[in-house]
Design an enzyme around this catalytic site. Sequence first.
Site, PDB file in Angstrom:
ATOM      1  N   GLY A 117       5.105 -93.260   9.004  1.00  0.00           N
ATOM      2  CA  GLY A 117       4.258 -94.430   9.255  1.00  0.00           C
ATOM      3  C   GLY A 117       3.067 -94.440   8.313  1.00  0.00           C
ATOM      4  N   GLY A 118       1.935 -94.025   8.818  1.00  0.00           N
ATOM      5  CA  GLY A 118       0.670 -94.096   8.081  1.00  0.00           C
ATOM      6  C   GLY A 118       0.723 -93.607   6.637  1.00  0.00           C
TER       7      GLY A 118
ATOM      8  N   GLU B 234       7.500 -98.426  19.551  1.00  0.00           N
ATOM      9  CA  GLU B 234       6.544 -99.537  19.697  1.00  0.00           C
ATOM     10  C   GLU B 234       7.261-100.806  20.157  1.00  0.00           C
ATOM     11  OE1 GLU B 234       4.882 -99.054  15.785  1.00  0.00           O
ATOM     12  OE2 GLU B 234       4.006 -97.148  16.439  1.00  0.00           O
TER      13      GLU B 234
ATOM     14  N   GLU C  15      11.560 -89.577  17.093  1.00  0.00           N
ATOM     15  CA  GLU C  15      10.112 -89.754  16.992  1.00  0.00           C
ATOM     16  C   GLU C  15       9.467 -89.525  18.354  1.00  0.00           C
ATOM     17  OE1 GLU C  15       9.132 -92.446  13.373  1.00  0.00           O
ATOM     18  OE2 GLU C  15       9.298 -93.696  15.144  1.00  0.00           O
TER      19      GLU C  15
ATOM     20  N   GLY D 251       1.222 -91.585  15.037  1.00  0.00           N
ATOM     21  CA  GLY D 251      -0.104 -92.112  14.716  1.00  0.00           C
ATOM     22  C   GLY D 251      -1.239 -91.315  15.336  1.00  0.00           C
TER      23      GLY D 251
ATOM     24  N   SER E 181       3.594 -88.518  12.505  1.00  0.00           N
ATOM     25  CA  SER E 181       2.550 -87.828  11.736  1.00  0.00           C
ATOM     26  C   SER E 181       3.094 -86.936  10.618  1.00  0.00           C
ATOM     27  CB  SER E 181       1.623 -87.029  12.672  1.00  0.00           C
ATOM     28  OG  SER E 181       0.985 -87.894  13.591  1.00  0.00           O
TER      29      SER E 181
ATOM     30  N   HIS F 278      12.442 -98.789  17.684  1.00  0.00           N
ATOM     31  CA  HIS F 278      11.204 -98.021  17.517  1.00  0.00           C
ATOM     32  C   HIS F 278      10.455 -98.009  18.855  1.00  0.00           C
ATOM     33  CE1 HIS F 278       7.262 -96.750  16.212  1.00  0.00           C
ATOM     34  NE2 HIS F 278       7.839 -96.264  15.137  1.00  0.00           N
TER      35      HIS F 278
ATOM     36  N   ASN G 268       7.818 -96.609   7.252  1.00  0.00           N
ATOM     37  CA  ASN G 268       7.764 -97.723   8.207  1.00  0.00           C
ATOM     38  C   ASN G 268       6.357 -98.277   8.111  1.00  0.00           C
ATOM     39  OD1 ASN G 268       7.629 -99.450  10.350  1.00  0.00           O
ATOM     40  ND2 ASN G 268       7.911 -97.893  11.953  1.00  0.00           N
ATOM     41  N   TRP G 269       6.255 -99.424   7.462  1.00  0.00           N
ATOM     42  CA  TRP G 269       4.919 -99.994   7.224  1.00  0.00           C
ATOM     43  C   TRP G 269       4.294-100.567   8.492  1.00  0.00           C
ATOM     44  CZ3 TRP G 269       4.938-103.188   1.984  1.00  0.00           C
ATOM     45  CH2 TRP G 269       5.227-102.307   0.924  1.00  0.00           C
ATOM     46  N   LYS G 270       5.126-100.810   9.511  1.00  0.00           N
ATOM     47  CA  LYS G 270       4.639-101.426  10.762  1.00  0.00           C
ATOM     48  C   LYS G 270       3.979-102.778  10.433  1.00  0.00           C
ATOM     49  CE  LYS G 270       4.481 -96.907  12.849  1.00  0.00           C
ATOM     50  NZ  LYS G 270       3.920 -95.990  13.832  1.00  0.00           N
TER      51      LYS G 270
HETATM   52  P1  13P Z   1       3.022 -92.069  11.831  1.00  0.00           P
HETATM   53  O1  13P Z   1       3.649 -91.385  10.657  1.00  0.00           O
HETATM   54  O2  13P Z   1       1.874 -92.955  11.463  1.00  0.00           O
HETATM   55  O3  13P Z   1       2.694 -91.097  12.925  1.00  0.00           O
HETATM   56  O4  13P Z   1       4.127 -93.064  12.433  1.00  0.00           O
HETATM   57  C1  13P Z   1       5.375 -92.576  12.713  1.00  0.00           C
HETATM   58  C2  13P Z   1       6.260 -93.710  13.013  1.00  0.00           C
HETATM   59  O5  13P Z   1       6.176 -94.340  14.042  1.00  0.00           O
HETATM   60  C3  13P Z   1       7.267 -94.083  11.993  1.00  0.00           C
HETATM   61  O6  13P Z   1       8.175 -94.988  12.504  1.00  0.00           O
END
Ligand code: 13P
Length: 250
Positions: free
Chosen positions: A234-235, A97, A167, A173, A213, A95, A10-12
């Site tokens: 994510g990251g 967010e 999640e 993050g 994470s 998500h 997930n590149w966000k």
């Molecule tokens: P991280 O892997 O950066 O913690 O993000 C997780 C996430 O929200 C994937 O959708």
Amino acid sequence: MARKKIIAGNWKMNMTPSQAVELVNTLKPLVANDDVDVVFCVPAIDIVPVVEAAKGSNIQVGAENMYFEEKGAYTGEISAPMLVDAGVKYVILGHSERRDYFKEDDALLNKKVKKAFEAGLTPILCCGETLEQREMGIAVDFIRTQIKSDLVGVSADQVKTMVIAYEPIWAIGTGKTATTEQAEEICKAVRDCIAEVYDQATADAVRVQYGGSVNAGNAAELFAQPDIDGGLVGGASLKPDFGDIVNYKK
Ligand code: 13P
């Protein structure tokens, strides 16, 4: 019946279109592994160039969001048919967010999930508790409510094809991964909830990811759990590490 692992990035809100193409070209050889499904969920503006750049590879492209209406006066939104026409296969819905910053609630997400199926997209439906909810001991109750509300009117056959991502909000993050036991406990609770609402065959088919994470160091242990069918990353999906996560068995 073994479920195929699905490892999605997930590149966000990261990567301009030109950076996106560069990243796909870097990661393409690193994620070449047909034993797992590999999905890059990218910002809307990156979808077209990423689909093009991923051609001929095992990378499938996903969106990070969509609207439930087909078309019309919804300034700034993107529809399911637009995603399908662009070559998108998956769509992340709900998500944390989006739920938090953009106030998406379960009633809205239920419409989005149904629309995604109707259009032929595979939803990656997210659920997860806050730290406060976990400490209060209501994490499982909360997640069960999210799932049940988001899946109202969705058939067992549809659920069998979808992906649910657990999640925990406190692990996103933050570098603070849920322990393997915590992740497995809730992924199993998600599956049990599906068995209860639908049936065991549906619960056995639905793929449940862990997200929060995930990195090259913890992926193998997480993905070895019986109810964890891969990860939503994510990251670490923006780095060559994503190749190590996809190849967690090696
Ligand atoms: P991280 O892997 O950066 O913690 O993000 C997780 C996430 O929200 C994937 O959708």
